[in-house]
Design a protein around this motif. Structure first.
Motif, PDB file in Angstrom:
ATOM      1  N   THR A  49       0.947  13.844   6.832  1.00  0.00           N
ATOM      2  CA  THR A  49       0.376  14.010   5.495  1.00  0.00           C
ATOM      3  C   THR A  49      -0.329  15.349   5.383  1.00  0.00           C
ATOM      4  O   THR A  49      -0.158  16.079   4.398  1.00  0.00           O
ATOM      5  CB  THR A  49      -0.622  12.882   5.189  1.00  0.00           C
ATOM      6  OG1 THR A  49       0.043  11.627   5.316  1.00  0.00           O
ATOM      7  CG2 THR A  49      -1.200  13.007   3.790  1.00  0.00           C
ATOM      8  N   ASN A  53       0.857  18.289   3.019  1.00  0.00           N
ATOM      9  CA  ASN A  53      -0.074  18.758   2.003  1.00  0.00           C
ATOM     10  C   ASN A  53      -0.206  20.284   2.024  1.00  0.00           C
ATOM     11  O   ASN A  53      -0.363  20.911   0.965  1.00  0.00           O
ATOM     12  CB  ASN A  53      -1.440  18.103   2.189  1.00  0.00           C
ATOM     13  CG  ASN A  53      -2.306  18.253   0.963  1.00  0.00           C
ATOM     14  OD1 ASN A  53      -1.945  17.848  -0.120  1.00  0.00           O
ATOM     15  ND2 ASN A  53      -3.455  18.894   1.116  1.00  0.00           N
ATOM     16  N   LYS A  62      -0.286  19.747  -6.672  1.00  0.00           N
ATOM     17  CA  LYS A  62      -1.293  18.796  -6.211  1.00  0.00           C
ATOM     18  C   LYS A  62      -0.662  17.490  -5.741  1.00  0.00           C
ATOM     19  O   LYS A  62      -1.324  16.665  -5.128  1.00  0.00           O
ATOM     20  CB  LYS A  62      -2.288  18.505  -7.334  1.00  0.00           C
ATOM     21  CG  LYS A  62      -3.224  19.662  -7.593  1.00  0.00           C
ATOM     22  CD  LYS A  62      -4.454  19.234  -8.349  1.00  0.00           C
ATOM     23  CE  LYS A  62      -5.459  20.370  -8.373  1.00  0.00           C
ATOM     24  NZ  LYS A  62      -6.471  20.168  -9.427  1.00  0.00           N
ATOM     25  N   THR A  63       0.594  17.315  -6.064  1.00  0.00           N
ATOM     26  CA  THR A  63       1.274  16.075  -5.681  1.00  0.00           C
ATOM     27  C   THR A  63       2.242  16.340  -4.551  1.00  0.00           C
ATOM     28  O   THR A  63       3.102  17.220  -4.650  1.00  0.00           O
ATOM     29  CB  THR A  63       2.029  15.487  -6.895  1.00  0.00           C
ATOM     30  OG1 THR A  63       1.109  15.330  -7.966  1.00  0.00           O
ATOM     31  CG2 THR A  63       2.641  14.145  -6.566  1.00  0.00           C
ATOM     32  N   LEU A  64       2.112  15.575  -3.476  1.00  0.00           N
ATOM     33  CA  LEU A  64       3.054  15.667  -2.364  1.00  0.00           C
ATOM     34  C   LEU A  64       4.408  15.162  -2.812  1.00  0.00           C
ATOM     35  O   LEU A  64       4.495  14.090  -3.412  1.00  0.00           O
ATOM     36  CB  LEU A  64       2.605  14.766  -1.207  1.00  0.00           C
ATOM     37  CG  LEU A  64       1.402  15.149  -0.363  1.00  0.00           C
ATOM     38  CD1 LEU A  64       1.380  14.291   0.889  1.00  0.00           C
ATOM     39  CD2 LEU A  64       1.441  16.595   0.037  1.00  0.00           C
ATOM     40  N   ASN A  65       5.460  15.913  -2.477  1.00  0.00           N
ATOM     41  CA  ASN A  65       6.795  15.426  -2.825  1.00  0.00           C
ATOM     42  C   ASN A  65       7.676  15.337  -1.584  1.00  0.00           C
ATOM     43  O   ASN A  65       7.237  15.654  -0.470  1.00  0.00           O
ATOM     44  CB  ASN A  65       7.424  16.286  -3.924  1.00  0.00           C
ATOM     45  CG  ASN A  65       7.691  17.703  -3.478  1.00  0.00           C
ATOM     46  OD1 ASN A  65       7.834  17.988  -2.289  1.00  0.00           O
ATOM     47  ND2 ASN A  65       7.767  18.614  -4.437  1.00  0.00           N
ATOM     48  N   ASN A 146      -1.634   5.109  -8.635  1.00  0.00           N
ATOM     49  CA  ASN A 146      -2.095   6.463  -8.353  1.00  0.00           C
ATOM     50  C   ASN A 146      -3.438   6.653  -9.046  1.00  0.00           C
ATOM     51  O   ASN A 146      -4.114   7.584  -8.862  1.00  0.00           O
ATOM     52  CB  ASN A 146      -1.094   7.495  -8.863  1.00  0.00           C
ATOM     53  CG  ASN A 146      -0.244   8.018  -7.704  1.00  0.00           C
ATOM     54  OD1 ASN A 146      -0.735   8.191  -6.606  1.00  0.00           O
ATOM     55  ND2 ASN A 146       1.036   8.247  -7.949  1.00  0.00           N
TER      56      ASN A 146
ATOM     57  N   ARG B  25       0.366   4.225   2.253  1.00  0.00           N
ATOM     58  CA  ARG B  25      -0.328   4.964   1.209  1.00  0.00           C
ATOM     59  C   ARG B  25      -1.835   5.029   1.487  1.00  0.00           C
ATOM     60  O   ARG B  25      -2.463   6.070   1.321  1.00  0.00           O
ATOM     61  CB  ARG B  25      -0.061   4.307  -0.139  1.00  0.00           C
ATOM     62  CG  ARG B  25      -0.309   5.242  -1.255  1.00  0.00           C
ATOM     63  CD  ARG B  25       0.055   4.675  -2.594  1.00  0.00           C
ATOM     64  NE  ARG B  25      -0.469   5.577  -3.579  1.00  0.00           N
ATOM     65  CZ  ARG B  25      -1.711   5.513  -4.056  1.00  0.00           C
ATOM     66  NH1 ARG B  25      -2.515   4.554  -3.660  1.00  0.00           N
ATOM     67  NH2 ARG B  25      -2.147   6.412  -4.912  1.00  0.00           N
ATOM     68  N   MET B  28      -2.403   7.618   4.127  1.00  0.00           N
ATOM     69  CA  MET B  28      -2.212   8.969   3.595  1.00  0.00           C
ATOM     70  C   MET B  28      -3.400   9.395   2.722  1.00  0.00           C
ATOM     71  O   MET B  28      -3.872  10.531   2.806  1.00  0.00           O
ATOM     72  CB  MET B  28      -0.917   9.042   2.771  1.00  0.00           C
ATOM     73  CG  MET B  28       0.352   8.895   3.597  1.00  0.00           C
ATOM     74  SD  MET B  28       1.857   8.871   2.588  1.00  0.00           S
ATOM     75  CE  MET B  28       2.169  10.629   2.425  1.00  0.00           C
ATOM     76  N   LYS B  29      -3.878   8.459   1.904  1.00  0.00           N
ATOM     77  CA  LYS B  29      -4.963   8.786   0.985  1.00  0.00           C
ATOM     78  C   LYS B  29      -6.305   8.970   1.683  1.00  0.00           C
ATOM     79  O   LYS B  29      -7.238   9.518   1.111  1.00  0.00           O
ATOM     80  CB  LYS B  29      -5.099   7.702  -0.100  1.00  0.00           C
ATOM     81  CG  LYS B  29      -3.936   7.663  -1.078  1.00  0.00           C
ATOM     82  CD  LYS B  29      -3.957   8.799  -2.080  1.00  0.00           C
ATOM     83  CE  LYS B  29      -4.783   8.435  -3.300  1.00  0.00           C
ATOM     84  NZ  LYS B  29      -4.763   9.492  -4.331  1.00  0.00           N
ATOM     85  N   VAL B  34      -5.878  15.397   0.146  1.00  0.00           N
ATOM     86  CA  VAL B  34      -4.692  14.949  -0.590  1.00  0.00           C
ATOM     87  C   VAL B  34      -5.080  14.367  -1.948  1.00  0.00           C
ATOM     88  O   VAL B  34      -5.905  13.466  -2.025  1.00  0.00           O
ATOM     89  CB  VAL B  34      -3.917  13.895   0.240  1.00  0.00           C
ATOM     90  CG1 VAL B  34      -2.847  13.216  -0.585  1.00  0.00           C
ATOM     91  CG2 VAL B  34      -3.297  14.549   1.456  1.00  0.00           C
ATOM     92  N   SER B  35      -4.490  14.895  -3.028  1.00  0.00           N
ATOM     93  CA  SER B  35      -4.797  14.379  -4.368  1.00  0.00           C
ATOM     94  C   SER B  35      -3.868  13.232  -4.716  1.00  0.00           C
ATOM     95  O   SER B  35      -4.301  12.115  -4.901  1.00  0.00           O
ATOM     96  CB  SER B  35      -4.662  15.451  -5.445  1.00  0.00           C
ATOM     97  OG  SER B  35      -4.971  16.703  -4.951  1.00  0.00           O
ATOM     98  N   SER B  36      -2.576  13.537  -4.852  1.00  0.00           N
ATOM     99  CA  SER B  36      -1.647  12.447  -5.154  1.00  0.00           C
ATOM    100  C   SER B  36      -0.331  12.600  -4.409  1.00  0.00           C
ATOM    101  O   SER B  36       0.011  13.672  -3.906  1.00  0.00           O
ATOM    102  CB  SER B  36      -1.430  12.332  -6.654  1.00  0.00           C
ATOM    103  OG  SER B  36      -1.002  13.548  -7.174  1.00  0.00           O
ATOM    104  N   ILE B  37       0.347  11.453  -4.332  1.00  0.00           N
ATOM    105  CA  ILE B  37       1.566  11.370  -3.531  1.00  0.00           C
ATOM    106  C   ILE B  37       2.673  10.793  -4.391  1.00  0.00           C
ATOM    107  O   ILE B  37       2.512   9.692  -4.936  1.00  0.00           O
ATOM    108  CB  ILE B  37       1.339  10.426  -2.332  1.00  0.00           C
ATOM    109  CG1 ILE B  37       0.131  10.897  -1.506  1.00  0.00           C
ATOM    110  CG2 ILE B  37       2.579  10.369  -1.465  1.00  0.00           C
ATOM    111  CD1 ILE B  37      -0.563   9.785  -0.761  1.00  0.00           C
ATOM    112  N   ASN B  38       3.778  11.510  -4.502  1.00  0.00           N
ATOM    113  CA  ASN B  38       4.844  10.918  -5.322  1.00  0.00           C
ATOM    114  C   ASN B  38       5.602   9.862  -4.527  1.00  0.00           C
ATOM    115  O   ASN B  38       5.538   9.814  -3.298  1.00  0.00           O
ATOM    116  CB  ASN B  38       5.678  12.011  -6.005  1.00  0.00           C
ATOM    117  CG  ASN B  38       6.989  12.344  -5.334  1.00  0.00           C
ATOM    118  OD1 ASN B  38       7.392  11.808  -4.316  1.00  0.00           O
ATOM    119  ND2 ASN B  38       7.706  13.275  -5.955  1.00  0.00           N
ATOM    120  N   ALA B  41       7.871  10.818  -1.631  1.00  0.00           N
ATOM    121  CA  ALA B  41       7.138  11.287  -0.449  1.00  0.00           C
ATOM    122  C   ALA B  41       6.614  10.095   0.344  1.00  0.00           C
ATOM    123  O   ALA B  41       6.616  10.100   1.580  1.00  0.00           O
ATOM    124  CB  ALA B  41       5.985  12.208  -0.863  1.00  0.00           C
TER     125      ALA B  41
END
Lengths: 146, 131
Positions: A49, A53, A62-65, A146, B25, B28-29, B34-38, B41
């Motif tokens: 992660t 990141n 700002k969003t992990l893809n 989210n 999740r 990860m959070k 880390v702000s957000s995770i799609n 991912a």
């Protein structure tokens, strides 16, 4: 913010099954070994992660893809994971596309039926129940807090 | 997201991933930056973690002394963490500087984890002397 230790652990049953399926038949796995692998998996998630990141931040996102995760694997020297991950990603995208098309089709069918409601009232009621159940299942899967 | 403990879903198809996405999740959070995770991912991280578990287990078994006894033991894993460059991030070192830089920000979360201490004792990763 302190996390309770159990929050960051993965379920033992699933970890054990993954290990058993990877090793030859009849190999005994000690409780300590299993526990250590489980903790290692959690550390791996954190490491991946963090790495992913960095790639997201480089891309000013700002969003992990998905591509951030793949880049992280490369960076962490787990190149061997990249091909199976790409396959999994393709499969996941196909599955999502299938679900979307299925629910759009059901919506179209529902609209059509409303027009001829008087003729097929009893059949509609059965179909509505099916739709509700399927929509509920989809909503459960799509929910991402989210 | 529902926790998935088995490999098959309601329709009997093989699920892509067996590890519960909700739990992945959470982990990860816990990472502060880390702000957000799609969703993709998240799925890929879960899948990568499964691959990692498989790789760690088989590597440790192949290279470990438990192989003769048809067993995978804790020491097989500790040896892997110590000796393999790929798995070195799992090893616990006493000096703060020896921790991979990427893990520094996860100190608070990782402090609860006991991994593979290089001196054989159970110890937290990135020793508390770093605090």
């Amino acid at each position: 913010m302190a996390e309770r230790p159990e929050d960051l652990n993965l379920p033992n049953a699933v970890i054990t099954r993954i290990i058993k399926e990877a090793l030859p038949d009849g190999v005994n796995i000690s409780k300590e070994a299993r526990s250590a692998i489980s903790r290692a998996a959690s550390v791996f998630v954190l490491y991946a992660t963090s790495c992913a990141n960095n790639f997201a931040m480089k891309g000013k996102r700002k969003t992990l893809n998905a591509s951030d995760v793949l880049s992280a694997m490369e960076e962490m020297e787990f190149q061997r994971f990249i091909t199976p991950l790409k396959e999994a990603l393709e499969a996941y995208r196909r599955e999502q596309k299938g679900k979307k098309e299925a629910s759009e089709q059901k919506k179209k069918d529902k609209d059509k039926k409303t027009d001829s409601e008087e003729q097929d009232r009893s059949r509609d009621e059965d179909n509505d129940e099916d739709e509700e159940r399927i929509e509920e299942e989809q909503n459960e899967e799509d929910e991402v807090d989210n | 997201m529902a926790d998935v403990a088995v490999g098959k879903d309601k329709c009997g198809e093989q699920r892509l991933v067996s590890l519960p996405l909700s739990r992945i999740r959470v982990i990860m959070k816990s990472s502060p930056e880390v702000s957000s995770i799609n969703q993709e991912a998240l799925v890929l991280t879960a899948k990568a973690t499964e691959l990692f578990v498989q790789y760690l287990a088989t590597y440790s078994y192949r290279h470990g002394s438990g192989k003769e006894k048809k067993a995978l033991t804790y020491s097989d894993l500790a040896n892997t963490a110590e000796e393999s460059e790929t798995f070195q991030f799992l090893a616990v070192h006493r000096s703060y500087e020896a921790c991979p830089p990427k893990l520094h920000t996860e100190r608070s979360a990782l402090r609860h984890m006991n991994l593979f201490p290089s001196d054989g004792r159970i110890n937290s990763i990135c020793a508390s002397s770093a605090e």
